[in-house]
Scaffold this motif. Structure first.
Motif, short mmCIF file in Angstrom:
data_model
loop_
_atom_site.label_atom_id
_atom_site.label_comp_id
_atom_site.label_asym_id
_atom_site.label_seq_id
_atom_site.Cartn_x
_atom_site.Cartn_y
_atom_site.Cartn_z
N GLY A 255 0.80 -1.22 0.00
CA GLY A 255 0.00 0.00 0.00
C GLY A 255 0.83 1.27 0.00
N ILE A 256 1.93 1.29 -0.75
CA ILE A 256 2.83 2.45 -0.77
C ILE A 256 2.26 3.51 -1.70
CG2 ILE A 256 5.16 3.26 -1.31
CD1 ILE A 256 6.12 0.38 -0.78
N ASP A 257 2.12 4.73 -1.19
CA ASP A 257 1.63 5.83 -2.02
C ASP A 257 2.43 7.12 -1.82
OD1 ASP A 257 0.83 6.58 0.50
OD2 ASP A 257 -1.32 6.58 0.08
N GLU A 258 3.56 7.01 -1.12
CA GLU A 258 4.42 8.18 -0.92
C GLU A 258 5.68 8.05 -1.75
OE1 GLU A 258 5.70 8.41 3.12
OE2 GLU A 258 6.41 6.35 3.19
N ASP A 259 6.53 9.07 -1.70
CA ASP A 259 7.79 9.03 -2.45
C ASP A 259 8.55 7.75 -2.12
OD1 ASP A 259 7.06 11.51 -3.35
OD2 ASP A 259 8.57 12.61 -2.20
N LEU A 260 9.18 7.17 -3.16
CA LEU A 260 9.80 5.85 -3.02
C LEU A 260 11.24 5.88 -3.49
CD1 LEU A 260 9.32 2.82 -2.33
CD2 LEU A 260 8.73 2.50 -4.75
N LEU A 261 12.16 5.41 -2.65
CA LEU A 261 13.57 5.21 -2.99
C LEU A 261 13.78 3.72 -3.25
CD1 LEU A 261 16.63 6.06 -3.03
CD2 LEU A 261 16.64 5.60 -0.57
N VAL A 262 14.40 3.39 -4.38
CA VAL A 262 14.65 2.00 -4.74
C VAL A 262 16.15 1.81 -4.95
CG1 VAL A 262 14.18 0.15 -6.39
CG2 VAL A 262 12.39 1.82 -5.84
N ILE A 263 16.73 0.82 -4.27
CA ILE A 263 18.17 0.54 -4.39
C ILE A 263 18.37 -0.94 -4.65
CG2 ILE A 263 20.41 0.58 -3.23
CD1 ILE A 263 19.43 2.87 -1.51
N ALA A 264 19.14 -1.26 -5.67
CA ALA A 264 19.52 -2.64 -5.93
C ALA A 264 20.52 -3.09 -4.88
CB ALA A 264 20.12 -2.78 -7.33
N GLY A 265 20.26 -4.23 -4.25
CA GLY A 265 21.06 -4.67 -3.11
C GLY A 265 22.45 -5.16 -3.44
N ASP A 266 22.76 -5.34 -4.73
CA ASP A 266 24.11 -5.75 -5.10
C ASP A 266 24.94 -4.56 -5.57
OD1 ASP A 266 22.74 -5.29 -7.42
OD2 ASP A 266 23.17 -7.23 -8.35
N VAL B 109 26.02 5.38 -17.32
CA VAL B 109 25.09 4.27 -17.13
C VAL B 109 24.29 4.42 -15.84
CG1 VAL B 109 26.68 2.75 -18.37
CG2 VAL B 109 26.66 2.72 -15.86
N SER B 110 23.11 3.82 -15.83
CA SER B 110 22.29 3.79 -14.63
C SER B 110 22.86 2.74 -13.67
CB SER B 110 20.86 3.41 -15.02
OG SER B 110 20.05 3.24 -13.88
N VAL B 111 22.81 3.04 -12.37
CA VAL B 111 23.48 2.17 -11.39
C VAL B 111 22.51 1.50 -10.40
CG1 VAL B 111 25.57 3.56 -11.55
CG2 VAL B 111 23.94 4.00 -9.70
N GLY B 112 21.24 1.46 -10.72
CA GLY B 112 20.32 0.72 -9.85
C GLY B 112 19.93 1.46 -8.58
N CYS B 113 19.79 2.78 -8.68
CA CYS B 113 19.30 3.59 -7.56
C CYS B 113 18.33 4.60 -8.15
CB CYS B 113 20.47 4.28 -6.86
SG CYS B 113 19.97 5.27 -5.42
N TYR B 114 17.08 4.59 -7.67
CA TYR B 114 16.01 5.39 -8.26
C TYR B 114 15.20 6.06 -7.15
CZ TYR B 114 16.96 1.66 -11.67
OH TYR B 114 17.56 0.76 -12.49
N ALA B 115 14.65 7.24 -7.46
CA ALA B 115 13.70 7.89 -6.57
C ALA B 115 12.48 8.28 -7.39
CB ALA B 115 14.32 9.12 -5.91
N PHE B 116 11.30 7.85 -6.93
CA PHE B 116 10.06 8.11 -7.64
C PHE B 116 9.11 8.92 -6.76
CE2 PHE B 116 11.49 3.90 -9.22
CZ PHE B 116 11.66 4.22 -10.57
N PRO B 117 8.55 10.01 -7.30
CA PRO B 117 7.51 10.72 -6.54
C PRO B 117 6.30 9.80 -6.32
CG PRO B 117 8.27 12.02 -8.43
CD PRO B 117 8.83 10.64 -8.59
N GLY B 118 5.57 10.03 -5.25
CA GLY B 118 4.42 9.20 -4.95
C GLY B 118 3.44 9.11 -6.10
N GLU B 119 3.22 10.23 -6.81
CA GLU B 119 2.24 10.24 -7.90
C GLU B 119 2.70 9.43 -9.11
OE1 GLU B 119 4.35 14.33 -7.85
OE2 GLU B 119 3.52 12.90 -6.41
N THR B 120 3.99 9.12 -9.19
CA THR B 120 4.50 8.32 -10.30
C THR B 120 4.22 6.83 -10.11
OG1 THR B 120 6.27 9.92 -10.76
CG2 THR B 120 6.63 7.70 -11.55
#
Length: 322
Positions: A102-113, A174-185
């Motif tokens: 039920g996530i609806d706020e800003d989201l940080l995503v990090i690849a664990g490797d 190159v992209s390195v597997g770290c992303y930040a998405f606004p909640g509305e995205t």
């Protein structure tokens, strides 16, 4: 803000070493690749929750690791799949997690490797100054190396093109597997998947996303390592040790030379051995042996044999005298 750590499993090209441990648990001195991420997220006041996303196959490994750790924020969120043919892919797993938790706020995503040396707080402050999604990007300095990653093309700081593992990359950023998405995205994950787009590689989602809303790149010059091969892991260890060596107090070293960028772990034994830029796991036994650019897993026994650029699995015997 919520954070998700993508916790995968074994690394094919590190299989002798990772077949009984996820690659995120590989040691870096007294810590691990994954624990570096946990520790940084634990210290950020703006991060309220941390979900560790994995599938049912690897869930026991990550649950045990969390139970033994000192962290309060991370908790396991398990994909509803178990077999390889049921894999959701990275984008599919994120979409399922967003719905499941039920996530609806800003989201940080990090690849664990991922091992990177920029501060997550700096990345998030950059995200705060932008009105859209942000990806972290690094110049790998080689077009050949860039073919293994998602290649980013920028106009200023805005992403104008994204090529996933291109044969002829346009740049070395190159992209390195770290992303930040606004909640509305976050609501865009479902329509992306429902349209039949690639559920696995995040780069395809970024390419699709940047056509729908401004997407930006946080380009950094600090160190970055994608832990998936012997070379990349040893590069990360060398960076972490910074030319020094680390030998556990319970290790036995007699008549041996321990060179730069060597990590010898607990209860390992080195007798008349010569070791350079290598990792020797607990309980390994090396006698009359030279080891260069290699990883020797726990309980292995090597005698009278020279190793170079080798991966030696747990409890291997060379020669095999059992």
């Amino acid at each position: 803000m919520t954070a998700v750590v993508l916790a995968g499993g074994y690394a094919t090209r590190l299989w002798p070493i990772t077949r009984h441990r996820p690659k995120m648990f590989l040691p870096l001195g007294e810590t691990t690749v994954l624990d570096r991420i946990y520790a940084e997220l634990e210290g950020l006041d703006r991060i309220d929750e941390v979900y560790v996303s994995t599938n049912e196959r690897f869930a026991p490994d990550f649950a045990a690791h969390l139970a033994d750790g000192p962290y309060d924020k991370p908790r396991l969120s398990v994909e509803e799949t178990a077999s390889e043919d049921e894999k959701l892919g990275v984008v599919g797993a994120l979409a399922q997690l967003i719905d499941r938790e039920g996530i609806d706020e800003d989201l940080l995503v990090i690849a664990g490797d991922n091992l990177f040396d920029f501060a997550v707080e700096d990345f998030l402050e950059y995200f705060d100054r932008r009105s859209g999604p942000v990806i972290a990007a690094h110049d790998v300095g080689s077009r050949e190396r860039a073919t293994s990653y998602g290649v980013v093309d920028l106009d200023g700081e805005r992403v104008v093109d994204f090529q996933e593992k291109p044969d002829e990359p346009e740049s070395t950023l190159v992209s390195v597997g770290c992303y930040a998405f606004p909640g509305e995205t976050l609501s865009l994950f479902s329509p992306y998947l429902e349209a039949g787009n690639d559920p696995d590689e995040p780069g395809w989602f970024v390419q699709w996303l940047r056509e729908r809303e401004p997407t930006y790149a946080y380009a950094f010059d600090d160190a970055w390592f994608d832990i998936g091969t012997r070379e990349s892991y040893l590069d990360a260890v060398s960076w972490y040790l910074d030319g020094d060596s680390q030998v556990a107090g319970s290790a036995t070293v007699r008549g041996s030379t321990v060179g730069d960028d060597v990590h010898v772990m607990a209860d390992a034994t080195l007798v008349d051995a010569d070791v350079e830029r290598s990792v020797i796991f607990p309980g390994a036994d090396l006698e009359s042996t030279s080891v260069r650019d290699s990883i020797v897993d726990e309980g292995a026994r090597i005698s009278g044999f020279d190793l170079e650029r080798a991966l030696i699995g747990a409890h291997t015997r060379i020669p095999d005298d059992r």
